[in-house]
Design a protein around this motif. Structure first.
Motif, PDB file in Angstrom:
ATOM      1  N   LEU A   1     -48.442 -71.747  96.105  1.00  0.00           N
ATOM      2  CA  LEU A   1     -48.592 -73.183  96.340  1.00  0.00           C
ATOM      3  C   LEU A   1     -47.849 -73.996  95.280  1.00  0.00           C
ATOM      4  O   LEU A   1     -47.197 -75.000  95.594  1.00  0.00           O
ATOM      5  CB  LEU A   1     -50.075 -73.578  96.366  1.00  0.00           C
ATOM      6  CG  LEU A   1     -50.838 -73.227  97.631  1.00  0.00           C
ATOM      7  CD1 LEU A   1     -52.323 -73.529  97.453  1.00  0.00           C
ATOM      8  CD2 LEU A   1     -50.287 -73.979  98.814  1.00  0.00           C
ATOM      9  N   GLU A   2     -47.939 -73.577  94.047  1.00  0.00           N
ATOM     10  CA  GLU A   2     -47.247 -74.300  92.967  1.00  0.00           C
ATOM     11  C   GLU A   2     -45.729 -74.226  93.161  1.00  0.00           C
ATOM     12  O   GLU A   2     -45.020 -75.214  92.997  1.00  0.00           O
ATOM     13  CB  GLU A   2     -47.643 -73.717  91.607  1.00  0.00           C
ATOM     14  CG  GLU A   2     -47.013 -74.407  90.423  1.00  0.00           C
ATOM     15  CD  GLU A   2     -47.394 -75.866  90.306  1.00  0.00           C
ATOM     16  OE1 GLU A   2     -46.605 -76.627  89.703  1.00  0.00           O
ATOM     17  OE2 GLU A   2     -48.450 -76.272  90.821  1.00  0.00           O
TER      18      GLU A   2
ATOM     19  N   THR B   1     -55.116 -66.212  92.828  1.00  0.00           N
ATOM     20  CA  THR B   1     -54.059 -66.450  91.842  1.00  0.00           C
ATOM     21  C   THR B   1     -52.694 -66.423  92.506  1.00  0.00           C
ATOM     22  O   THR B   1     -51.836 -67.281  92.235  1.00  0.00           O
ATOM     23  CB  THR B   1     -54.127 -65.385  90.722  1.00  0.00           C
ATOM     24  OG1 THR B   1     -55.422 -65.385  90.140  1.00  0.00           O
ATOM     25  CG2 THR B   1     -53.078 -65.650  89.659  1.00  0.00           C
ATOM     26  N   SER B   2     -52.499 -65.455  93.384  1.00  0.00           N
ATOM     27  CA  SER B   2     -51.228 -65.355  94.105  1.00  0.00           C
ATOM     28  C   SER B   2     -51.002 -66.588  94.979  1.00  0.00           C
ATOM     29  O   SER B   2     -49.908 -67.169  94.987  1.00  0.00           O
ATOM     30  CB  SER B   2     -51.233 -64.090  94.962  1.00  0.00           C
ATOM     31  OG  SER B   2     -50.112 -64.053  95.791  1.00  0.00           O
TER      32      SER B   2
ATOM     33  N   GLN C   1     -64.855 -54.841  92.915  1.00  0.00           N
ATOM     34  CA  GLN C   1     -63.480 -54.606  93.348  1.00  0.00           C
ATOM     35  C   GLN C   1     -63.040 -55.700  94.321  1.00  0.00           C
ATOM     36  O   GLN C   1     -61.935 -56.223  94.220  1.00  0.00           O
ATOM     37  CB  GLN C   1     -63.367 -53.225  94.001  1.00  0.00           C
ATOM     38  CG  GLN C   1     -61.955 -52.841  94.351  1.00  0.00           C
ATOM     39  CD  GLN C   1     -61.886 -51.452  94.979  1.00  0.00           C
ATOM     40  OE1 GLN C   1     -62.909 -50.885  95.370  1.00  0.00           O
ATOM     41  NE2 GLN C   1     -60.687 -50.922  95.080  1.00  0.00           N
ATOM     42  N   ARG C   2     -63.900 -56.057  95.265  1.00  0.00           N
ATOM     43  CA  ARG C   2     -63.574 -57.128  96.214  1.00  0.00           C
ATOM     44  C   ARG C   2     -63.355 -58.458  95.483  1.00  0.00           C
ATOM     45  O   ARG C   2     -62.443 -59.218  95.825  1.00  0.00           O
ATOM     46  CB  ARG C   2     -64.681 -57.281  97.251  1.00  0.00           C
ATOM     47  CG  ARG C   2     -64.699 -56.192  98.277  1.00  0.00           C
ATOM     48  CD  ARG C   2     -65.774 -56.436  99.306  1.00  0.00           C
ATOM     49  NE  ARG C   2     -65.837 -55.353 100.267  1.00  0.00           N
ATOM     50  CZ  ARG C   2     -66.786 -55.219 101.172  1.00  0.00           C
ATOM     51  NH1 ARG C   2     -67.762 -56.109 101.242  1.00  0.00           N
ATOM     52  NH2 ARG C   2     -66.768 -54.197 102.009  1.00  0.00           N
ATOM     53  N   ILE C   3     -64.196 -58.715  94.504  1.00  0.00           N
ATOM     54  CA  ILE C   3     -64.052 -59.963  93.724  1.00  0.00           C
ATOM     55  C   ILE C   3     -62.706 -59.968  92.987  1.00  0.00           C
ATOM     56  O   ILE C   3     -61.999 -60.979  92.969  1.00  0.00           O
ATOM     57  CB  ILE C   3     -65.235 -60.137  92.751  1.00  0.00           C
ATOM     58  CG1 ILE C   3     -66.506 -60.485  93.523  1.00  0.00           C
ATOM     59  CG2 ILE C   3     -64.923 -61.205  91.702  1.00  0.00           C
ATOM     60  CD1 ILE C   3     -67.768 -60.508  92.683  1.00  0.00           C
ATOM     61  N   GLN C   4     -62.346 -58.830  92.406  1.00  0.00           N
ATOM     62  CA  GLN C   4     -61.063 -58.750  91.694  1.00  0.00           C
ATOM     63  C   GLN C   4     -59.897 -58.951  92.655  1.00  0.00           C
ATOM     64  O   GLN C   4     -58.943 -59.663  92.343  1.00  0.00           O
ATOM     65  CB  GLN C   4     -60.927 -57.404  90.972  1.00  0.00           C
ATOM     66  CG  GLN C   4     -61.826 -57.263  89.768  1.00  0.00           C
ATOM     67  CD  GLN C   4     -61.763 -55.875  89.158  1.00  0.00           C
ATOM     68  OE1 GLN C   4     -61.127 -54.970  89.688  1.00  0.00           O
ATOM     69  NE2 GLN C   4     -62.460 -55.696  88.034  1.00  0.00           N
TER      70      GLN C   4
END
Length: 128
Positions: free
Chosen positions: A49-50, A43-44, A33-36
């Motif tokens: 940044l993009e 990703t956010s 769960q922490r990894i997700q």
């Protein structure tokens, strides 16, 4: 009896292993769960940044466009000032040439008048 003790120990060991397996499963679930959540955050952050990069590219392009526009305006103003200075220079040159002509005419007239006044009696005698 030995077998019973051994069996009891094996049972206790199996129970402990089962407990450990349950704890490990829970830990793995928590870590998954922490990894997700971390992947979602990454990703956010990447998308933010993009977006920021795209916004800064647009603003930078606007700045360069403004600079080019202002450079062109400044150059145009410089050309206008140069043309105006050239016109004024030509006007003043013509005016100075005209004044020089009159000054030389006055100097010539003054010279003739001075000559006539100083040598007037000689000129009158020659003309008689």
């Amino acid at each position: 009896m030995i077998e019973e003790k051994t069996l009891d120990r094996i049972e206790q060991t199996l129970e402990k292993l089962a407990d450990i397996q349950i704890d490990l499963t829970k830990m793995l679930a928590v870590h998954e769960q922490r990894i997700q959540v971390s992947e979602k955050n990454v990703t956010s952050i990447e998308s933010i940044l993009e977006r920021r990069r795209e916004e800064s590219d647009i603003k930078l392009k606007d700045v360069y466009d403004t600079m080019r526009s202002e450079d062109k305006n400044v150059i145009d103003e410089i050309h206008k000032l140069r043309d105006k200075a050239t016109e004024e220079h030509q006007y003043l040159t013509i005016r100075i040439a005209s004044l020089e002509k009159y000054i030389w005419m006055y100097i010539g007239a003054f010279t003739v008048i001075t000559f006539v006044i100083t040598h007037g009696d000689k000129i009158i005698r020659i003309l008689k």
